[in-house]
Write a protein that holds these residues in place. Structure first.
Motif, PDB file in Angstrom:
ATOM      1  N   LYS A  94      79.262 -73.237  17.164  1.00  0.00           N
ATOM      2  CA  LYS A  94      79.225 -71.902  16.723  1.00  0.00           C
ATOM      3  C   LYS A  94      80.776 -71.254  16.720  1.00  0.00           C
ATOM      4  O   LYS A  94      81.774 -71.918  16.933  1.00  0.00           O
ATOM      5  CB  LYS A  94      78.425 -71.121  17.733  1.00  0.00           C
ATOM      6  CG  LYS A  94      76.998 -71.491  17.754  1.00  0.00           C
ATOM      7  CD  LYS A  94      76.197 -71.280  16.437  1.00  0.00           C
ATOM      8  CE  LYS A  94      74.701 -71.834  16.235  1.00  0.00           C
ATOM      9  NZ  LYS A  94      74.185 -71.744  15.079  1.00  0.00           N
ATOM     10  N   GLN A  95      80.879 -69.702  16.785  1.00  0.00           N
ATOM     11  CA  GLN A  95      82.320 -69.458  17.090  1.00  0.00           C
ATOM     12  C   GLN A  95      83.023 -70.008  18.399  1.00  0.00           C
ATOM     13  O   GLN A  95      81.937 -69.919  19.512  1.00  0.00           O
ATOM     14  CB  GLN A  95      82.324 -67.935  16.985  1.00  0.00           C
ATOM     15  CG  GLN A  95      81.919 -67.432  15.635  1.00  0.00           C
ATOM     16  CD  GLN A  95      81.992 -66.059  15.654  1.00  0.00           C
ATOM     17  OE1 GLN A  95      82.582 -65.296  16.661  1.00  0.00           O
ATOM     18  NE2 GLN A  95      81.736 -65.325  14.618  1.00  0.00           N
ATOM     19  N   GLU A 128      85.939 -77.154  11.104  1.00  0.00           N
ATOM     20  CA  GLU A 128      85.701 -75.519  10.733  1.00  0.00           C
ATOM     21  C   GLU A 128      87.591 -75.049  11.005  1.00  0.00           C
ATOM     22  O   GLU A 128      87.613 -74.072  10.416  1.00  0.00           O
ATOM     23  CB  GLU A 128      84.981 -74.972  11.748  1.00  0.00           C
ATOM     24  CG  GLU A 128      83.656 -75.362  11.643  1.00  0.00           C
ATOM     25  CD  GLU A 128      82.954 -74.568  10.372  1.00  0.00           C
ATOM     26  OE1 GLU A 128      82.914 -73.311  10.640  1.00  0.00           O
ATOM     27  OE2 GLU A 128      82.824 -75.257   9.522  1.00  0.00           O
ATOM     28  N   PHE A 139      92.113 -65.958  12.195  1.00  0.00           N
ATOM     29  CA  PHE A 139      91.440 -66.333  13.378  1.00  0.00           C
ATOM     30  C   PHE A 139      92.496 -67.338  14.111  1.00  0.00           C
ATOM     31  O   PHE A 139      91.984 -67.875  15.264  1.00  0.00           O
ATOM     32  CB  PHE A 139      90.319 -67.329  12.754  1.00  0.00           C
ATOM     33  CG  PHE A 139      89.202 -66.549  12.098  1.00  0.00           C
ATOM     34  CD1 PHE A 139      89.155 -65.086  12.366  1.00  0.00           C
ATOM     35  CD2 PHE A 139      88.195 -66.900  11.571  1.00  0.00           C
ATOM     36  CE1 PHE A 139      87.912 -64.100  11.825  1.00  0.00           C
ATOM     37  CE2 PHE A 139      86.967 -66.309  10.985  1.00  0.00           C
ATOM     38  CZ  PHE A 139      87.056 -64.869  11.125  1.00  0.00           C
TER      39      PHE A 139
END
Length: 292
Positions: A94-95, A128, A139
């Motif tokens: 996930k993040q 990612e 990000f």
């Protein structure tokens, strides 16, 4: 039927164009016998998994990347369903957490690598960091990298260094006994729309849909460019990418299982051969048991 293993494998990155890969290709396979074929592939893979586990000197890392609704979860569930869970490790990334951001971008992925003798599945991965961050470079600022204080500081050299880090990371793994398969489940935008609508219309699938998914869908072209570049920069002989059509889930699963099986065969697995002394002890143990 075509040779799936070689058909979808990216070997010539100079000529690679993602747009030339058909998202609903089935390579001549028919849905009517897909379930039976998949079962056979899984059964054969399970035998090789046992050899991998017994030998305990190699491992297999399988990476899944895709746009939302491409079917990563179901592909993993179906293609791994017949394997021994003791020999598999599945991680869904996930993040990044605040702890992750205190380390380099590969740190959390290195921690999740499969042990020797095991198959590791990464649902999303270190890629990612050259996919969503390529589309949303803001990000990168969360990583607090020296010299990167503004999005304007993230230039071509930065991305080239990141691709190089990934290549070196994977090269190190393969040189130390970890085979790597990288799957991009190639979904069409039209098929994604259909699957999104199903998620919205079916109460049991509502939880799979997030409002942010629509915003990311609006950046489709940007993501396709990011994927194409990442694949070009990181598909190597030892760590290849496979572009698997994802519009028809039944074929996606057959393609994935076929590629996993062929990769395991190429690892030249086998059960460990015991030393003469241990073989003699086994023979003696057998003699004692048979006398009881």
């Amino acid at each position: 039927m075509k040779d799936i293993f070689n058909q979808f494998k990216i070997t010539n990155t100079k000529k690679f164009e993602l747009a030339k890969f058909d998202t609903d290709d089935t390579s001549g396979y028919e849905k009517d016998n897909a379930e039976e074929l998949l079962a056979d592939l899984i059964a054969e893979t399970a035998k090789l998994q046992t050899e991998l586990y017994a030998a305990n000197n190699q491992s297999l890392l399988i990476i899944f990347q895709a746009m939302d609704a491409a079917g990563k979860d179901s592909a993993i569930a179906h293609t791994m369903s017949g394997l021994n869970p003791q020999g598999c490790q599945v991680y869904s990334f996930k993040q990044p957490t605040s702890e992750d951001y205190e380390h380099d971008f590969l740190w959390r992925h290195y921690k999740a690598l499969p042990e020797r003798g095991r198959i590791g599945i990464h649902n999303r991965s270190h890629y990612e960091n050259v996919l969503i961050t390529k589309v949303h470079p803001e990000f990168i600022l969360k990583e607090d990298i020296p010299g990167i204080k503004d999005v304007k500081d993230i230039n071509k050299k930065f991305w080239e260094q990141r691709y190089e880090s990934i290549r070196n990371f994977e090269k190190h793994l393969t040189e130390n006994g970890t085979a790597i398969i990288k799957f991009f489940l190639h979904l069409s935008k039209d098929e994604q729309k259909k699957r999104f609508l199903k998620r919205i219309e079916d109460p049991e699938k509502n939880w799979k849909f997030e409002s942010g998914d629509i915003k990311e869908r609006g950046l489709w072209k940007h993501y396709m460019r990011a994927y194409e570049t990442a694949i070009k920069k990181t598909s190597t002989d030892d760590s290849p990418w496979y572009i698997v059509p994802a519009d028809k889930k039944w074929f996606t699963r057959i393609a994935i299982s076929t590629i996993i099986l062929q990769t395991l065969k190429g690892m030249k697995l086998g059960y460990p051969v015991l030393p003469k002394e241990e073989m003699a002890q086994l023979a003696e143990t057998k003699r004692i048991l048979e006398k009881e």
